[in-house]
Design a protein around this motif. Sequence first.
Motif, short mmCIF file in Angstrom:
data_model
loop_
_atom_site.label_atom_id
_atom_site.label_comp_id
_atom_site.label_asym_id
_atom_site.label_seq_id
_atom_site.Cartn_x
_atom_site.Cartn_y
_atom_site.Cartn_z
N LEU A 110 -36.19 84.68 24.07
CA LEU A 110 -36.15 85.25 22.72
C LEU A 110 -37.51 85.12 22.05
CD1 LEU A 110 -34.07 86.56 20.79
CD2 LEU A 110 -33.72 84.30 19.78
N TRP A 111 -38.02 86.24 21.55
CA TRP A 111 -39.30 86.29 20.85
C TRP A 111 -39.09 86.82 19.44
CZ3 TRP A 111 -44.22 85.10 22.99
CH2 TRP A 111 -44.19 84.74 24.34
N GLU A 112 -39.96 86.39 18.52
CA GLU A 112 -39.88 86.84 17.13
C GLU A 112 -41.15 87.57 16.75
OE1 GLU A 112 -38.12 84.97 13.07
OE2 GLU A 112 -39.79 83.86 13.98
N HIS A 113 -40.97 88.74 16.11
CA HIS A 113 -42.10 89.53 15.61
C HIS A 113 -42.25 89.22 14.12
CE1 HIS A 113 -44.01 93.75 14.84
NE2 HIS A 113 -44.89 92.77 14.77
N VAL A 114 -43.39 88.66 13.74
CA VAL A 114 -43.62 88.31 12.34
C VAL A 114 -44.87 89.02 11.81
CG1 VAL A 114 -42.46 86.08 12.49
CG2 VAL A 114 -44.90 86.23 12.99
N LYS A 115 -44.80 89.40 10.54
CA LYS A 115 -45.96 89.98 9.84
C LYS A 115 -46.02 89.31 8.46
CE LYS A 115 -46.82 94.38 9.95
NZ LYS A 115 -46.68 95.86 9.83
N TYR A 141 -36.40 89.61 19.25
CA TYR A 141 -36.15 90.50 20.39
C TYR A 141 -35.95 89.64 21.64
CZ TYR A 141 -38.16 94.03 17.28
OH TYR A 141 -38.42 94.84 16.21
N LEU A 142 -34.97 90.03 22.44
CA LEU A 142 -34.70 89.31 23.68
C LEU A 142 -35.30 90.08 24.85
CD1 LEU A 142 -33.21 86.79 24.78
CD2 LEU A 142 -31.25 88.28 25.24
N TYR A 143 -36.26 89.44 25.54
CA TYR A 143 -36.93 90.03 26.70
C TYR A 143 -36.32 89.48 27.99
CZ TYR A 143 -40.73 91.83 23.73
OH TYR A 143 -41.45 92.52 22.78
N LYS A 173 -37.97 97.45 27.47
CA LYS A 173 -36.51 97.51 27.38
C LYS A 173 -36.00 96.14 26.94
CE LYS A 173 -36.30 101.75 28.88
NZ LYS A 173 -35.84 102.86 28.00
N ARG A 174 -36.07 95.91 25.65
CA ARG A 174 -35.69 94.62 25.08
C ARG A 174 -34.46 94.80 24.20
NH1 ARG A 174 -40.74 94.34 20.75
NH2 ARG A 174 -40.13 96.22 19.59
N PHE A 175 -33.75 93.71 23.98
CA PHE A 175 -32.56 93.74 23.13
C PHE A 175 -32.94 93.31 21.72
CE2 PHE A 175 -30.95 93.10 27.45
CZ PHE A 175 -30.02 94.13 27.53
N ARG A 176 -32.45 94.08 20.72
CA ARG A 176 -32.87 93.91 19.34
C ARG A 176 -31.96 93.02 18.52
NH1 ARG A 176 -36.57 97.98 17.78
NH2 ARG A 176 -37.10 99.36 19.51
N SER A 177 -30.78 92.71 19.03
CA SER A 177 -29.82 91.91 18.25
C SER A 177 -28.78 91.31 19.19
CB SER A 177 -29.12 92.79 17.21
OG SER A 177 -28.27 93.73 17.86
N PRO A 178 -28.02 90.31 18.74
CA PRO A 178 -26.93 89.80 19.57
C PRO A 178 -25.93 90.89 19.95
CG PRO A 178 -27.39 88.27 17.78
CD PRO A 178 -28.20 89.50 17.51
N ALA A 179 -25.65 91.80 19.00
CA ALA A 179 -24.71 92.90 19.30
C ALA A 179 -25.25 93.82 20.37
CB ALA A 179 -24.41 93.68 18.03
N ASP A 180 -26.58 94.01 20.40
CA ASP A 180 -27.22 94.83 21.44
C ASP A 180 -27.05 94.18 22.81
OD1 ASP A 180 -28.20 97.19 20.52
OD2 ASP A 180 -30.31 96.61 20.56
#
Length: 622
Positions: free
Chosen positions: A94-99, A127-129, A137-144
């Motif tokens: 699991l990775w986090e994109h921060v700005k 995002y889950l890689y 092709k990464r997953f954007r949420s637990p529901a994804d």
Amino acid sequence: MAPYFPLICHRTDGQFEVATRNGAKEVNQPTAEQMNDTPDANGNVDCYKKLEIDEAKHVDWRRKLGGMLMHLLGGKEHADRNYILREFPDGYVLWEHVKYNVAKAAAESKKEKGKHAAGVFERQDAYLYGHPQGRKKRFRSPADFFPHLLWLMTDQEGDPMNCSCKICSPDGDEDPTAFSGKSEAKNLKLNPPTLSAAPPQTIPNYAPSSSIFTPSAPPAPLPQAAVQVSPPTGSKEQAADASPSGKYIYRPGELVWFNNIANWRLGVVAKRGLKNNKPRYLIQPLSNPHQQQNYQLKDDENLLRPWLAWSTPETTVVKLFNNVPFDQVPWDRVVRSEFDQPGKDSDHIVDGSILAAKVIDASYSLFERNEKALVSPGEVHYMGMFLGAEKIWVGEPVRLRVTTSDYVVLIIHKLVEKTTPQGGSTVTFVGDVYKFVEMPTPYKNPSDWPNNPDLPPRMSNDLRYRNEVAHLARTGMWYEWRLLEPAARKSLADIKGRWYETRTLVPIIHPAEFQADLEKGRTKDADKYMNGRRDNNAVPEQRKKNRKDTLDQAVPMNFKVSRGLDGPPADDAFPDEQPQVQPQQQQPQQQRPQQGTFNNGISQYMNLDQADHGYYGSEMQQ
């Protein structure tokens, strides 16, 4: 303080790196440029950072996934509990994109020290890689991710085509908990969940940067909370061969070496049984068509060896017939000694067995159609096959050919044959590829050792035995089977042969070396001592109608392979258990039917396709 019961996913397709189109390797995560957290000229940071297992968002993802799994699979008896996914499947990170702006974040931090600073972030997405299709092709949420996780934990086939997530199936369901429409069309097969009351773990109401959930390293094993994947089972014989408590090494119809007192010879297992709780075998020796031999009864497995344990010797009639197919040898002239050389010993029975064994080694036939399988045009699925000398089943491991020194096996999920109108045949083995790994042990006590629910029981038991040997000798080593490739597809040429337990076969074929290794706390794979199918064998690959067709004139014409637990009990009785059964006598060549035809006495063993799915008589589909 809420107790959370941990769930674990025992299967994964996650990849830390993937191959690009040009064949190069690419790390399956954000790029180095994306991970750069250096502020720009205006003090703005735009980067990705890896989330650790104790960070709030990591915990939140796993709590949501655990809740969705149990909502769908858990039933009423689990409705009053909270669940969490103990960790993501291996290979998923699991990775986090921060700005954010550095100056603004610092000011807010001083103003409201200790308060979550989400308000200063322009962006804070996770995002889950790890998906095999790569970092894009990464997953954007637990529901994804949930449909993909559910597929990993429940699909019997292990086929990515059965997954309804948005990556594997771009036209899949929007609602990950709605199993209707397109998802049902994929025929996802779910086993009933086997859920145990795992010890709960307490997760407090979390605050930022606090140590929330720190599992021990390595994590303690959990009862089987995840849904277990079970291979399809067919006959009683298949179940017996799969059982870790089974008594037999060898199977009816297999080609083996047997001790003939003065030497070792080649024969076929006609039937097997127990006497005083010890295995015994009735062996039909191979020979040429004119000198067929009587049965031999072997009450000791030390008097037998797998065909692939030893290499094939040369024929005794010089080298004249070494590479001549069995059915092209003029056996009538051979047995009249027309080709013998003066002063040289010749054994025409041995020569017949050697040449027949090469044909058997290069042949294959399939049995027990799986009528419930979903098939493509021209395909037939089977539960088992005779692959050369050996009999193998769906649900068990086979040894693979690899170009490295690694020990690699395939656990078969499907046996698929595709035929052509011209009579051609290709066989595909579908299953999970595992590599044997030896490493320093990460466990202090055997009570911490994990279970291996994805491995067949025999394979799991043998692995535990090997780790027990290492533990008792205090070697500090640990052995495990590590998943390399889920849902792999392999051809006949990729398969070396059956997998054998270390603790069962190695003490027989190399007793002194095995004992010496035990004293040092080591165990070697049986594969180390085994050849591969068709090694140094010039006979071309041949699809045979059934086992009788494969053995042909190397055995008496009324020879039968026992169906064991799947056949009439009377057929499994040994000669010394029913005196009226006499050993087979030599059959004169002139009394034998022409090749390809059979007498009425054995026809019931020849064409069982229509009656019971072709256990020993499956015919090629035209």
